[in-house]
Motif scaffolding. Sequence first.
Motif, mmCIF file in Angstrom:
data_model
loop_
_atom_site.group_PDB
_atom_site.id
_atom_site.type_symbol
_atom_site.label_atom_id
_atom_site.label_comp_id
_atom_site.label_asym_id
_atom_site.label_seq_id
_atom_site.Cartn_x
_atom_site.Cartn_y
_atom_site.Cartn_z
ATOM 1 N N TYR A 1 0.894 -1.038 0.031
ATOM 2 C CA TYR A 1 -0.142 -0.190 0.148
ATOM 3 C C TYR A 1 0.723 1.367 0.088
ATOM 4 O O TYR A 1 0.359 2.195 -0.641
ATOM 5 C CB TYR A 1 -0.905 -0.010 1.073
ATOM 6 N N LEU A 2 2.068 1.324 0.745
ATOM 7 C CA LEU A 2 2.979 2.348 0.671
ATOM 8 C C LEU A 2 3.323 2.713 -0.851
ATOM 9 O O LEU A 2 3.341 3.827 -1.377
ATOM 10 C CB LEU A 2 4.178 2.251 1.714
ATOM 11 N N CYS A 3 3.737 1.560 -1.513
ATOM 12 C CA CYS A 3 4.420 1.547 -2.765
ATOM 13 C C CYS A 3 3.199 2.302 -3.568
ATOM 14 O O CYS A 3 3.295 3.015 -4.453
ATOM 15 C CB CYS A 3 4.744 0.345 -3.164
ATOM 16 N N THR A 4 2.037 1.651 -3.418
ATOM 17 C CA THR A 4 0.737 2.104 -4.334
ATOM 18 C C THR A 4 0.497 3.665 -4.100
ATOM 19 O O THR A 4 0.060 4.245 -5.200
ATOM 20 C CB THR A 4 -0.370 1.469 -4.211
ATOM 21 N N PHE A 5 0.383 4.119 -2.836
ATOM 22 C CA PHE A 5 0.265 5.511 -2.627
ATOM 23 C C PHE A 5 1.276 6.286 -3.149
ATOM 24 O O PHE A 5 0.897 7.366 -3.767
ATOM 25 C CB PHE A 5 -0.020 5.714 -1.067
ATOM 26 N N LEU A 6 2.600 5.939 -3.060
ATOM 27 C CA LEU A 6 3.628 6.968 -3.438
ATOM 28 C C LEU A 6 3.460 6.952 -5.021
ATOM 29 O O LEU A 6 3.690 7.966 -5.694
ATOM 30 C CB LEU A 6 4.844 6.371 -2.979
ATOM 31 N N LEU A 7 3.029 5.817 -5.619
ATOM 32 C CA LEU A 7 3.056 5.771 -7.057
ATOM 33 C C LEU A 7 1.784 6.439 -7.676
ATOM 34 O O LEU A 7 2.133 7.479 -8.573
ATOM 35 C CB LEU A 7 2.835 4.312 -7.589
ATOM 36 N N LEU A 8 0.614 6.428 -6.874
ATOM 37 C CA LEU A 8 -0.389 7.311 -7.445
ATOM 38 C C LEU A 8 0.070 8.751 -7.226
ATOM 39 O O LEU A 8 -0.115 9.672 -8.002
ATOM 40 C CB LEU A 8 -1.527 6.997 -6.607
ATOM 41 N N GLY A 9 0.603 9.087 -6.075
ATOM 42 C CA GLY A 9 1.142 10.517 -5.905
ATOM 43 C C GLY A 9 2.120 10.822 -6.813
ATOM 44 O O GLY A 9 1.937 12.137 -7.560
ATOM 45 N N SER A 10 2.927 10.025 -7.323
ATOM 46 C CA SER A 10 3.885 10.402 -8.373
ATOM 47 C C SER A 10 3.201 10.823 -9.711
ATOM 48 O O SER A 10 3.527 11.644 -10.443
ATOM 49 C CB SER A 10 4.856 9.300 -8.638
ATOM 50 N N VAL A 11 2.011 9.974 -9.940
ATOM 51 C CA VAL A 11 1.541 9.996 -11.117
ATOM 52 C C VAL A 11 0.571 11.441 -11.227
ATOM 53 O O VAL A 11 0.424 12.219 -12.274
ATOM 54 C CB VAL A 11 0.079 8.918 -11.405
ATOM 55 N N LEU A 12 -0.116 11.853 -10.086
ATOM 56 C CA LEU A 12 -0.572 13.164 -9.803
ATOM 57 C C LEU A 12 0.350 14.145 -10.004
ATOM 58 O O LEU A 12 0.074 15.331 -10.664
ATOM 59 C CB LEU A 12 -1.390 13.138 -8.794
ATOM 60 N N LEU A 13 1.533 14.166 -9.417
ATOM 61 C CA LEU A 13 2.586 15.273 -9.823
ATOM 62 C C LEU A 13 2.841 15.480 -11.173
ATOM 63 O O LEU A 13 2.980 16.436 -11.628
ATOM 64 C CB LEU A 13 3.717 14.771 -8.791
ATOM 65 N N CYS A 14 3.364 14.082 -11.916
ATOM 66 C CA CYS A 14 3.651 14.328 -13.198
ATOM 67 C C CYS A 14 2.378 14.904 -14.182
ATOM 68 O O CYS A 14 2.607 15.461 -14.900
ATOM 69 C CB CYS A 14 3.816 12.931 -13.656
ATOM 70 N N LEU A 15 1.124 14.483 -13.575
ATOM 71 C CA LEU A 15 0.265 15.051 -14.449
ATOM 72 C C LEU A 15 -0.169 16.456 -14.235
ATOM 73 O O LEU A 15 -0.494 17.167 -15.128
ATOM 74 C CB LEU A 15 -0.954 14.491 -13.957
ATOM 75 N N TRP A 16 0.168 17.038 -13.021
ATOM 76 C CA TRP A 16 0.043 18.229 -12.728
ATOM 77 C C TRP A 16 1.157 19.081 -13.614
ATOM 78 O O TRP A 16 1.001 20.264 -14.258
ATOM 79 C CB TRP A 16 0.162 18.692 -11.344
ATOM 80 N N ILE A 17 2.364 18.617 -13.582
ATOM 81 C CA ILE A 17 3.307 19.232 -14.535
ATOM 82 C C ILE A 17 3.142 19.420 -15.989
ATOM 83 O O ILE A 17 3.187 20.146 -16.519
ATOM 84 C CB ILE A 17 4.855 18.609 -14.186
ATOM 85 N N GLN A 18 2.289 18.241 -16.448
ATOM 86 C CA GLN A 18 2.000 18.059 -17.862
ATOM 87 C C GLN A 18 0.951 19.256 -18.097
ATOM 88 O O GLN A 18 0.820 19.893 -19.116
ATOM 89 C CB GLN A 18 1.356 16.719 -18.184
#
Length: 398
Positions: A203-220
Amino acid sequence: MNNLTTWINKRGLGSVAILALLLLVAFPLIFDIFRLNLIGKYLTYGFVALGLVMVWGYGGILSLGQGVFFGLGGYAMAMFLKLEASDPITTKIQSTPGIPDFMDWNQLTALPLWWKPFEHLPFALIAVVAVPTLLAFIISYAMFKRRVGGVYFAIITQAVALILTVLIIGQQGYTGGVNGMTDLKTLLGWDTRTDSAKYILYYLCTFLLLGSVLLCLWIQKSKLGTLLLAMRDKEDRVRFSGYDVASFKVFVFCLAAALSGIGGALFTLQVGFMSPSFVGIVPSIEMVIYAAVGGRMSLVGAVYGTLLVNFGKSYFSESFPDLWLFLMAGLFIGVTMAFPEGLAGVVEQKVKPWLRSRLAARKATATPPAGAMPATLRPLRADKTADPLPEGVGSQRA
């Protein structure tokens, strides 16, 4: 409700929500702890794939050495875990208690000075991100300021991966050599091998991965993302507009390195070891395949591509141990030839248009023609039945 749906679609969060439900709800319910731990390991590669979407898909910079940053993040975490596992009581049978076993085997009598800061978890966590980012900054600044790019940059990143692999293997007394750092069992006394620990790490890995997706999406979605796309397609035009193209390239390359380092640290925690086999050219090329299969312009697609390729790798190696490499090569070649835009391209070009046409056809069927009058609005006669409509009105049905 319609406003919320429009806001989600406008920001591309619908696919992220589906991915979150799949990873946080569906997989834990469907798979046992062994398979779930395996999926957690696959998701650590997803951080590298996200970085490749940013640096390759949006920045137009093909890096064939992302395994370097994945390995550096993994080694930074492994150094802390190895020191925790090498306390004087546990290593009392060694010639020099209190140092990692591979150092004792190579006749070192004291812990090297540069290892000592890794006795502290906060420093190790900072190093997980800082070390890969620093190396990425040095490489990218030296190259992009001299306008080195394209295939030349890809070859340079491969050379860096080869050099680091040789260095790690050659310095066996300090890095564990070809065997790497093994027997990593606890984190601050917490046994990471138990089933409950595996669930927590997943779950830690999943939450961090989803957070990274949102960060990259915000940058895009920001102006920076627009500039990255413009830089990829018309670099000279962006430069002539007054922007420092090299700085943007350095930033996105460092971002990809930081994401890879986080993935490497989570991999070490979940698997319990780190070795140079994850640093070299071959794993780096495999990581590019993850992004290519999923779609190098899609963040969510890159995660799905990572899961698909690694699932195929596990399935083929279990079912066809003598042929699995050929089957993996066939899978990659077939997908890239049939779907050059990856899985995300299939969804955007085939699945979504088909769904839209089906929904439009169903809506048209459910909507009465413009001239029709509902039976409830017709005048009633004395016998409580509706008067017939004039000829030609409402006679047509969808």
